[in-house]
Design a protein around this motif. Structure first.
Motif, PDB file in Angstrom:
ATOM      1  N   TYR A  83     -35.962  13.327  41.953  1.00 27.52           N
ATOM      2  CA  TYR A  83     -35.992  14.634  42.624  1.00 27.52           C
ATOM      3  C   TYR A  83     -37.125  14.554  43.641  1.00 27.52           C
ATOM      4  CZ  TYR A  83     -35.916  19.788  42.957  1.00 27.52           C
ATOM      5  OH  TYR A  83     -35.814  21.089  43.390  1.00 27.52           O
ATOM      6  N   ASN A  85     -38.751  14.576  47.897  1.00 26.41           N
ATOM      7  CA  ASN A  85     -38.710  14.849  49.329  1.00 26.41           C
ATOM      8  C   ASN A  85     -39.233  13.615  50.056  1.00 26.41           C
ATOM      9  OD1 ASN A  85     -37.652  17.443  49.480  1.00 26.41           O
ATOM     10  ND2 ASN A  85     -39.644  18.428  49.223  1.00 26.41           N
ATOM     11  N   TYR A  87     -37.939  12.708  53.788  1.00 26.97           N
ATOM     12  CA  TYR A  87     -36.887  13.048  54.752  1.00 26.97           C
ATOM     13  C   TYR A  87     -36.395  11.860  55.556  1.00 26.97           C
ATOM     14  CZ  TYR A  87     -36.896  18.124  54.031  1.00 26.97           C
ATOM     15  OH  TYR A  87     -36.734  19.390  53.518  1.00 26.97           O
ATOM     16  N   GLY A  90     -33.225  11.177  53.963  1.00 32.59           N
ATOM     17  CA  GLY A  90     -32.278  12.260  53.747  1.00 32.59           C
ATOM     18  C   GLY A  90     -32.971  13.503  53.236  1.00 32.59           C
ATOM     19  N   THR A  91     -32.316  14.649  53.392  1.00 33.81           N
ATOM     20  CA  THR A  91     -32.968  15.915  53.078  1.00 33.81           C
ATOM     21  C   THR A  91     -32.567  16.460  51.705  1.00 33.81           C
ATOM     22  OG1 THR A  91     -31.225  17.036  54.309  1.00 33.81           O
ATOM     23  CG2 THR A  91     -33.282  16.606  55.479  1.00 33.81           C
ATOM     24  N   ASP A  92     -31.576  15.849  51.072  1.00 35.37           N
ATOM     25  CA  ASP A  92     -31.212  16.263  49.725  1.00 35.37           C
ATOM     26  C   ASP A  92     -32.201  15.641  48.730  1.00 35.37           C
ATOM     27  OD1 ASP A  92     -28.638  17.513  48.279  1.00 35.37           O
ATOM     28  OD2 ASP A  92     -29.428  15.861  47.071  1.00 35.37           O
ATOM     29  N   LYS A  93     -32.514  16.370  47.648  1.00 31.12           N
ATOM     30  CA  LYS A  93     -33.484  15.871  46.667  1.00 31.12           C
ATOM     31  C   LYS A  93     -33.062  14.529  46.060  1.00 31.12           C
ATOM     32  CE  LYS A  93     -36.397  19.323  46.788  1.00 31.12           C
ATOM     33  NZ  LYS A  93     -36.072  19.544  48.232  1.00 31.12           N
ATOM     34  N   ALA A  94     -31.758  14.265  46.020  1.00 28.56           N
ATOM     35  CA  ALA A  94     -31.264  13.019  45.421  1.00 28.56           C
ATOM     36  C   ALA A  94     -31.201  11.871  46.431  1.00 28.56           C
ATOM     37  CB  ALA A  94     -29.884  13.256  44.807  1.00 28.56           C
ATOM     38  N   ASP A  95     -31.323  12.177  47.721  1.00 25.49           N
ATOM     39  CA  ASP A  95     -31.164  11.134  48.759  1.00 25.49           C
ATOM     40  C   ASP A  95     -32.195  10.006  48.674  1.00 25.49           C
ATOM     41  OD1 ASP A  95     -28.896  12.198  49.905  1.00 25.49           O
ATOM     42  OD2 ASP A  95     -29.982  13.304  51.470  1.00 25.49           O
ATOM     43  N   ARG A  98     -31.387   7.481  46.116  1.00 25.94           N
ATOM     44  CA  ARG A  98     -30.131   6.813  46.448  1.00 25.94           C
ATOM     45  C   ARG A  98     -30.314   5.833  47.605  1.00 25.94           C
ATOM     46  NH1 ARG A  98     -26.328  11.403  45.916  1.00 25.94           N
ATOM     47  NH2 ARG A  98     -27.243  12.083  47.874  1.00 25.94           N
ATOM     48  N   TYR A 186     -32.552   8.473  58.264  1.00 26.71           N
ATOM     49  CA  TYR A 186     -32.744   9.778  58.926  1.00 26.71           C
ATOM     50  C   TYR A 186     -33.809   9.759  60.012  1.00 26.71           C
ATOM     51  CZ  TYR A 186     -29.432  12.364  56.104  1.00 26.71           C
ATOM     52  OH  TYR A 186     -28.281  12.838  55.547  1.00 26.71           O
TER      53      TYR A 186
END
Ligand SMILES: Nc1nc2c(c(=O)[nH]1)N[C@H]1C(S)=C(S)[C@@H](COP(=O)(O)O)O[C@H]1N2
Ligand SMILES: [Mo]
Length: 325
Positions: A83, A85, A87, A90-95, A98, A186
């Motif tokens: 979980y 940040n 960026y 990616g901006t999703d908590k899971a990014d 991943r 990103y």
């Protein structure tokens, strides 16, 4: 307790709080990497850990810096590493968990420059040896209203600062992080201006609680948490704790940080955790502790300076905190 009582050079196991303590597993890897079974096996264990895509142990002794051992229960490692940040990934908590496997953390250098008598480009291995590794259990409060408690491994940024000898013109410290479009999907997107830049006043940067972190939960940092080297400033909102730092500059003017550039009416340079100064779009009075998110879990009251007021309050004496948010 001194390590000589145990007959070897490394921090004694009782002074190390590795991941196995938080999760109750991988005891064997800790033992070997801590050197308990001899240096040859220790380096084998470290190589094996990397080969299996596991993380190398980063032994540390418990920090004695005042405020560095909060009593709150540490967040589960699985939560702190999934979980996030970050960026650039990616901006999703899971990014980040991943996508951040593409980040190449070796070789890695950290350039320290600007208003200093001894500018220097440090290699990561040099940084890992620069000062004894300490474990510090800090609260991390994200400006979005959630918090975690993380056992970091690193040493006070002041250790690095004193070696480069800031000049009288050094009033602020700017932290510049990696912006590599080849490995960070990103970077190039317009969510923020890249590279991600953060900053501190020189006295904040020198404060003993300001940590340059290389690990967490007894191991080197996972990529999604800012490997191989990041900042942790526990009394400020999480975004001040820049990940994957490549440059530290000593400057005369207050740095323009990524979040101030993005939304100056919402994010200030100081960004001290303050339950009495709300974000323009939400209250900062309470927080959700990650891991306590059952339907009936109470929100926790947010503490002034994230609970570090005894240690850092005097840095802001006379400053209007509603103006300098
Ligand atoms: N380079 C970089 N550093 C960053 C961020 C980011 O997007 N890029 N996010 C920040 C934010 S908003 C928070 S809350 C923390 C999260 O750290 P963690 O994922 O290790 O908990 O990292 C901070 N450091
Ligand atoms: Mo954050």
């Amino acid at each position: 307790m001194s390590s000589s009582e145990h007959g070897f050079q490394h921090p004694v196991p009782s002074e190390i709080t590795p991941r196995s303590v938080y999760e109750g597993r991988r005891h064997w890897l800790r033992q070997m990497a801590a050197g308990a079974l001899g240096p040859a096996l220790a380096s084998w264990a470290a190589r094996d850990a990397l080969a299996q895509d596991k993380l190398a142990a980063l032994p540390a002794t418990r920090s004695t810096v005042p405020g560095a051992q909060v009593m709150d229960k540490p967040t589960a490692r699985a939560d702190a590493t999934s979980y996030n940040n970050f960026y650039e990934f990616g901006t999703d908590k899971a990014d980040p968990a991943r996508n951040a496997h593409t980040l190449k953390t070796r070789p890695w250098t950290l350039a320290v420059e600007g208003a200093v008598k001894k500018p220097k480009v440090f290699d990561l291995d040099e940084l890992l040896r620069l000062s004894p590794m300490e474990e510090r259990i800090y609260r991390l409060r994200c400006v979005e209203g959630w918090s975690m408690v993380i056992p970091w491994v690193g040493w006070s940024l002041a250790e690095l600062i004193k070696r480069v000898e800031p000049t009288g013109n050094a009033k602020y410290v700017e932290f510049v992080t990696l912006a590599d479009p080849k490995t960070m999907p990103y970077v190039g997107s317009r969510v923020l201006e890249w590279p991600y830049v953060e900053g501190l006043r020189l006295d904040e940067a020198i404060h003993p609680l300001t940590l340059l972190a290389f690990g967490m939960y007894g191991e080197v940092l996972p990529n999604q948490n800012g490997a191989p080297v990041r900042l942790v400033v526990p009394w400020k909102y999480g975004f001040k704790s820049a990940k994957s730092i490549v440059k530290i500059r000593f400057v005369e003017q207050q740095p323009r940080t990524a979040w101030v550039k993005a939304a100056p009416q919402e994010y200030g340079f100081y960004s001290n955790v303050n339950p009495k100064v709300d974000h323009p779009r939400w209250s900062q009075a309470t927080e959700r502790r990650i891991g306590e998110d059952s339907l009936f879990a109470k929100k926790r009251p947010t503490l002034m300076f994230n609970g570090y007021e005894p240690q850092v309050g005097q840095l802001y004496a006379g400053l209007d905190l509603s103006k300098h948010f």
